[in-house]
Design a protein around this motif. Structure first.
Motif, mmCIF file in Angstrom:
data_model
loop_
_atom_site.group_PDB
_atom_site.id
_atom_site.type_symbol
_atom_site.label_atom_id
_atom_site.label_comp_id
_atom_site.label_asym_id
_atom_site.label_seq_id
_atom_site.Cartn_x
_atom_site.Cartn_y
_atom_site.Cartn_z
ATOM 1 N N HIS A 221 -72.034 -53.187 96.708
ATOM 2 C CA HIS A 221 -71.704 -51.855 96.208
ATOM 3 C C HIS A 221 -71.629 -50.925 97.406
ATOM 4 C CE1 HIS A 221 -71.559 -48.295 93.673
ATOM 5 N NE2 HIS A 221 -72.487 -47.755 94.457
ATOM 6 N N VAL A 222 -70.639 -50.032 97.408
ATOM 7 C CA VAL A 222 -70.524 -49.071 98.495
ATOM 8 C C VAL A 222 -70.030 -47.744 97.933
ATOM 9 C CG1 VAL A 222 -68.143 -49.728 99.084
ATOM 10 C CG2 VAL A 222 -69.594 -48.641 100.815
ATOM 11 N N GLU A 223 -70.600 -46.667 98.438
ATOM 12 C CA GLU A 223 -70.149 -45.315 98.134
ATOM 13 C C GLU A 223 -69.859 -44.619 99.451
ATOM 14 O OE1 GLU A 223 -72.843 -43.198 95.592
ATOM 15 O OE2 GLU A 223 -73.353 -45.009 94.466
ATOM 16 N N LYS A 224 -68.752 -43.885 99.483
ATOM 17 C CA LYS A 224 -68.342 -43.288 100.753
ATOM 18 C C LYS A 224 -67.467 -42.077 100.480
ATOM 19 C CE LYS A 224 -66.280 -44.870 105.129
ATOM 20 N NZ LYS A 224 -65.622 -46.041 105.785
ATOM 21 N N ASN A 225 -67.753 -40.989 101.165
ATOM 22 C CA ASN A 225 -66.967 -39.775 101.001
ATOM 23 C C ASN A 225 -65.639 -39.887 101.749
ATOM 24 O OD1 ASN A 225 -68.567 -38.375 99.240
ATOM 25 N ND2 ASN A 225 -69.538 -37.084 100.790
ATOM 26 N N ALA A 226 -64.754 -38.961 101.443
ATOM 27 C CA ALA A 226 -63.396 -39.016 101.962
ATOM 28 C C ALA A 226 -63.339 -38.664 103.442
ATOM 29 C CB ALA A 226 -62.506 -38.064 101.175
ATOM 30 N N GLY A 227 -62.311 -39.194 104.085
ATOM 31 C CA GLY A 227 -61.994 -38.761 105.440
ATOM 32 C C GLY A 227 -61.104 -37.533 105.439
ATOM 33 N N PHE A 228 -60.554 -37.186 104.256
ATOM 34 C CA PHE A 228 -59.722 -35.996 104.120
ATOM 35 C C PHE A 228 -60.589 -34.779 103.807
ATOM 36 C CE2 PHE A 228 -56.744 -39.399 103.340
ATOM 37 C CZ PHE A 228 -55.574 -38.960 103.935
ATOM 38 N N LYS A 229 -60.011 -33.599 103.976
ATOM 39 C CA LYS A 229 -60.721 -32.350 103.712
ATOM 40 C C LYS A 229 -59.832 -31.436 102.884
ATOM 41 C CE LYS A 229 -62.847 -28.383 106.088
ATOM 42 N NZ LYS A 229 -63.085 -27.751 107.411
ATOM 43 N N ASN A 230 -60.413 -30.827 101.868
ATOM 44 C CA ASN A 230 -59.700 -29.849 101.045
ATOM 45 C C ASN A 230 -59.802 -28.488 101.717
ATOM 46 O OD1 ASN A 230 -58.582 -28.197 99.125
ATOM 47 N ND2 ASN A 230 -59.912 -28.843 97.437
ATOM 48 N N VAL A 231 -58.677 -27.994 102.250
ATOM 49 C CA VAL A 231 -58.687 -26.703 102.945
ATOM 50 C C VAL A 231 -58.096 -25.590 102.082
ATOM 51 C CG1 VAL A 231 -58.612 -27.768 105.218
ATOM 52 C CG2 VAL A 231 -56.471 -27.190 104.063
ATOM 53 N N GLY A 232 -57.781 -25.903 100.817
ATOM 54 C CA GLY A 232 -57.238 -24.891 99.925
ATOM 55 C C GLY A 232 -58.319 -24.086 99.234
ATOM 56 N N LEU A 233 -57.900 -23.195 98.340
ATOM 57 C CA LEU A 233 -58.838 -22.320 97.643
ATOM 58 C C LEU A 233 -59.521 -23.012 96.475
ATOM 59 C CD1 LEU A 233 -56.912 -18.910 97.536
ATOM 60 C CD2 LEU A 233 -58.549 -19.757 99.224
ATOM 61 N N TRP A 234 -58.879 -24.019 95.889
ATOM 62 C CA TRP A 234 -59.479 -24.696 94.740
ATOM 63 C C TRP A 234 -60.462 -25.751 95.238
ATOM 64 C CZ3 TRP A 234 -56.189 -25.668 89.753
ATOM 65 C CH2 TRP A 234 -55.706 -24.447 89.289
ATOM 66 N N GLN A 235 -61.630 -25.283 95.628
ATOM 67 C CA GLN A 235 -62.630 -26.157 96.214
ATOM 68 C C GLN A 235 -63.327 -27.065 95.198
ATOM 69 O OE1 GLN A 235 -63.680 -26.648 99.644
ATOM 70 N NE2 GLN A 235 -61.585 -25.853 99.755
ATOM 71 N N HIS A 236 -63.059 -26.881 93.920
ATOM 72 C CA HIS A 236 -63.646 -27.781 92.925
ATOM 73 C C HIS A 236 -62.928 -29.136 92.914
ATOM 74 C CE1 HIS A 236 -60.248 -25.901 90.823
ATOM 75 N NE2 HIS A 236 -60.221 -26.986 90.040
#
Length: 892
Positions: A221-236
């Motif tokens: 099992h593995v969990e891992k956050n994204a390498g991408f980043k949300n730079v827009g206003l809709w941070q949800h």
């Protein structure tokens, strides 16, 4: 003349490299033989370790150094130590000539510039993936097999004779760890943590069932956050690339004697997360920025949340019995994939000075802000149930004439639903391709053999006949919804919060006889399983279906796009235009023959010289239907003929066994499939007014190169692995439609482009890998470390190779304008780069405990591994961002 000079230069280079390698190896062998006894290695451990690298390229287990061809094998320890963890595309950093990308969950493998990017239900891989030798037709979730492995084999060059269809470029074979016999309970437990909030575990338990049978359970099992980043206003909205993967595997092995072997394996897996939709470069490129100028992982997410849910399971078994001199083996497998994805909707990447504010309702796109309240995106539901059966009869491995013959059968059923919706669409609300019945079958008969002419010389040859058939029934095409008002067309909201398309759960796929607006509206509404909270389509069309409002209900809200259109006084639309997808019925049938010829010659016990000619095919198919009265156009299987000459050598270097292997190859790539243009509509005067893209065998390419690898052992526990590839590719023929110029506002008109002289996509001219390792013995255990540096020179991401884009004004071919690729939004080159992976670990003296640290892509290079281009689209699919961590392992 220039062409002949290049060819002769390459031939001379190959010949010189072969002769030099043999001369060096023979001199080293001679020097060792004449050296005093105390200068010889104390034992044969180094040589044994090298010879024990096993591959099954030729359907028999053999030492990699004895295989007459180009292949690489990476063990589980190699993969772990280099940070290649449950991520198939990371493997390319360790294998020159290998390119792997993940386009929205679909794994694409290219070897030496040859592969396939067709991920539709009719597409086939160009490099055949396998698990324990069993063919995998839909390699979604293949990265979830990367645990508790023996090794991963990458075989370069066509393998059509022994592996069959779609082994055009070569094969990738994942070999799992088999149960261990001998009556002992054993296993391991491993935990790890890393950056991007990574955490995971892996375990394997070996259960003895007496002396001759055993079970092995493995899971991870593995969990891992994204390498991408949300730079827009809709941070949800979470960015793409979040992983939450789990898998389990149960294996059984029974070997009561050296004659009978029974192996069976059941595996299950689940992939969750936010998917891999890539990054949009088109608008940034039009502003004058390339991928090197901006952070490709900074993406402006809007609208719907990306999601992936992939459920897969499979079963495979092998029964082998040796009758004495002849062995009979049956291999069978079944695989089930159930994949669902919602694309993480985005407004492309950001660039210096870009306005990230929200565009107020009613303001046009030229306002500069971003319409975050836009839910247009893609939905994909792809299911596959495939089975393979192979029966092989083979001679003893020690016979003078070693042969294999047999038959192979493959059958796959697919059900695919794809819906690309346009929220706030006017006259267009989306495209639906829903195929509840896709069928593919293939069978083959083959024979292959190797004959020992004498103690040194062997000749080999083989032939395979393949018959394949494909068919598909369903619907495909655009949703057309034109709703008039006073002053223009009302936009339709579709896909807002809570929206679910019907896809494969449609009550009907029959579009024949739908002539009235009520019938058309009903069919469109049946495509929506659950309306979004702010959708308007149901309200706009419902009255048409029940007859209460024949022209529908006019809905005028500011959040539909603010197009300044008013509702008529009667509350109905001033005009109504509805259109539904058309019926899709297609089929194709082809047969072809693959073959190989070659020889092997032992210059000495440590020096092998070989030459082979082999072929491979990728399956043919058919195109979409554009007219129910016209049979869809088919395209033939692609064919590749490869010539290879090489040498493999072991020798003594500084008193230790080392290796040097070199090969030269030439590929003739024929009947290559490129996308071309087809006319699908005419006006009353007979002039073309509608165009669509189709697959056609209009390409031909030439590839050649030299690949060399060496393993050198030094004192102090150092080992240096070097691998270099020189690859030259050229498209020789290929006049096709340039999809970058397609103008949907003008009937889909598209200019033509001659690809002759271009490089094949993803083919770097120079690739170089260097891997340095060291193991140091201490009183309490062993410390080891390794560093891998992988260099790739620049390569193009599409066949267009940064050529200018010609935009047309009319069907007569009148040029409207010509733009360089960057200005048009389609920069196409990935610059050369070097990627660094490293690892270090300590193993206790009894081998019970191991602690290690690892890091991949340590310099955090953003590398485009694939581009998807089209009218207004330049989407890049990237490598994995920097990751590092620590793991602890307990062996028992």
């Amino acid at each position: 003349m220039h062409k002949r000079v290049r060819g002769s230069t390459l031939s001379f280079a190959i010949f010189a490299a072969l002769m030099a390698s043999n001369a060096v190896a023979q001199d080293a062998t001679a020097d060792t033989a004449s050296a005093p006894a105390d200068a010889q290695p104390a034992s044969g451990k180094e040589a044994t370790d090298l010879d024990s690298v096993i591959v099954t390229v030729e359907r028999r287990e053999q030492s990699l150094q004895k295989y007459a061809g180009t292949a690489q094998a990476l063990s589980q320890d190699d993969l772990r130590g280099l940070g290649i963890n449950n991520e198939l595309r990371q493997m390319q950093v360790a294998v020159p000539g290998l390119s792997i990308s993940n386009q929205e969950g679909a794994t694409e493998v290219f070897i030496r510039g040859v592969g396939s990017s067709n991920n539709t239900e009719l597409g086939d891989p160009g490099a055949a993936p396998h698990v324990n030798g069993a063919y995998i037709p839909r390699p979604r979730g293949l990265g979830g097999m990367f645990y508790d492995l023996e090794r991963v084999e990458i075989n370069k060059g066509p393998q059509g004779t022994l592996r069959g269809r779609n082994a055009l470029a070569g094969t990738l074979n994942i070999v799992t760890k088999k149960p261990e016999l001998g009556g002992q309970f054993s296993g391991y437990v491993q935990g790890e943590v890393g950056n991007r909030d990574q955490k995971g575990y892996e375990t394997a338990l070996n259960f003895p069932l007496g002396e001759y049978a055993a079970l092995r359970f493995a899971g991870y099992h593995v969990e891992k956050n994204a390498g991408f980043k949300n730079v827009g206003l809709w941070q949800h909205l979470d960015p793409a690339g979040i992983q939450d993967d789990s898998a389990g595997r149960l294996s059984f092995l029974y070997e009561p004697d050296d004659k009978l072997s029974v192996f069976a394996m059941l595996d299950v897996g689940r992939e969750l997360g936010t998917g891999y939709p890539g990054a949009g470069l088109f608008r940034a490129a039009q502003e004058g920025y390339t991928s090197e100028d901006i952070d490709m992982r900074d993406v402006i997410y809007r609208g719907v949340q990306g999601k992936v849910d992939n459920k897969l399971w499979g079963f495979q078994g092998t029964v082998r019995y040796d009758f004495g001199g002849v062995a009979l083996e049956y291999n069978g497998s079944y695989r089930d994939v159930d994949y669902f994805q919602i694309n993480a909707a985005a407004d492309g990447n950001t660039w210096p000075g870009r306005d990230l504010r929200a565009r107020p309702p009613g303001e046009p796109a030229t306002w500069g802000g971003i319409d975050y309240d836009n839910f247009g995106t893609n939905y994909l539901q792809a299911r596959s149930q495939s089975q393979t059966h192979e029966l092989r009869l083979s001679s003893d491995d020690d016979a003078r004439f070693r042969w294999t013959t047999g038959g192979f059968y493959f059958h796959e059923k697919q059900q695919v639903g794809f819906f690309a919706l346009a929220d706030k669409g006017a006259f267009y609300s989306g495209t639906e391709f829903t195929m509840p019945d896709v069928d593919g079958k293939s069978w083959a008969a083959f024979g292959d053999g190797t004959f020992d002419v004498n103690e040194r010389l062997r000749v080999k040859g083989g032939v395979r006949y393949t018959d394949e058939r494909k068919s598909r029934d369903g619907i495909g095409g655009n949703w057309t919804i034109g709703l008039g008002g006073d002053g223009g067309v009302f936009q339709t909201r579709l896909g807002t919060e809570g929206f679910k398309p019907t896809l494969l759960d449609r009550p009907s796929f029959d579009v024949t006889g739908l002539t009235s607006n009520a019938d058309l509206a009903r069919f469109l509404l049946q495509g929506v399983l659950q309306a979004g909270a702010r959708d308007t389509m149901q309200q706009q069309l419902a009255g048409i279906v029940d007859g209460s409002r024949p022209n529908g209900t006019c809905v005028d809200r500011p959040d539909t796009g603010g197009n300044n259109v008013n509702c008529p006084a009667n509350g109905q639309h001033s005009f109504l235009v509805l259109g539904v997808p058309s019926a899709q019925h297609g089929s194709s049938a082809f047969d072809f023959i693959d073959w190989r010829l070659g020889f092997e010659y032992d210059l000495s016990d440590r020096n092998l010289l070989y030459a082979t000619v082999s072929t491979g095919h990728k399956a043919g198919g058919f195109n979409d239907s554009f007219d129910v009265n016209v049979i869809p156009e088919t395209y033939k299987p692609e064919k590749l003929t490869a010539f290879e000459i090489g040498s493999k050598n072991s020798f003594e270097f500084l008193g230790r066994t080392s290796t040097f292997n070199v090969s030269g190859f030439y590929y003739d790539y024929d009947d290559q499939v490129f996308q071309d243009l087809s006319v699908i509509a005419f006006n009353p005067d007979g002039e073309a007014t509608g165009f669509a893209l189709v697959n056609r065998n209009v390409g031909k390419s030439e590839l050649y190169g030299i690949e060399a690898e060496s393993r050198l052992r030094f004192g102090g526990g150092f080992t240096l692995d070097l691998n270099a590839l020189y690859l030259q590719t050229e498209i020789k023929e290929g006049m096709v439609a340039d999809v970058r110029s397609q103008d949907f506002g003008n009937g889909g008109i598209t200019s033509q482009i001659d690809l002759s002289g271009n490089d094949l996509p993803l083919s770097s001219k120079y690739t170089f890998n260097a891997r340095l390792q060291q193991a140091i013995e201490f009183s309490r255990g062993t410390f080891d470390w390794q560093v891998l540096a992988a260099y790739r020179s620049s390569f193009f991401l599409t066949q267009y190779n940064d050529r200018d884009v010609i935009f047309l004004r009319d069907t007569a071919g009148t040029v409207d304008r010509i733009e360089d690729s960057a200005t048009a939004g389609f920069p196409d080159e990935q610059k050369g780069f070097t990627q660094i992976n490293a690892g270090a670990g300590f193993t206790t003296l009894d081998g019970a405990w191991r602690v290690e640290v690892w890091g991949s892509n340590l310099t955090n290079k953003d590398v485009s591994q694939k581009a998807l281009v089209g009218s207004g689209v330049n989407t890049r699919f990237l490598n994995d961002a920097r990751s590092y961590g620590v793991r602890v392992r307990w062996n028992f």
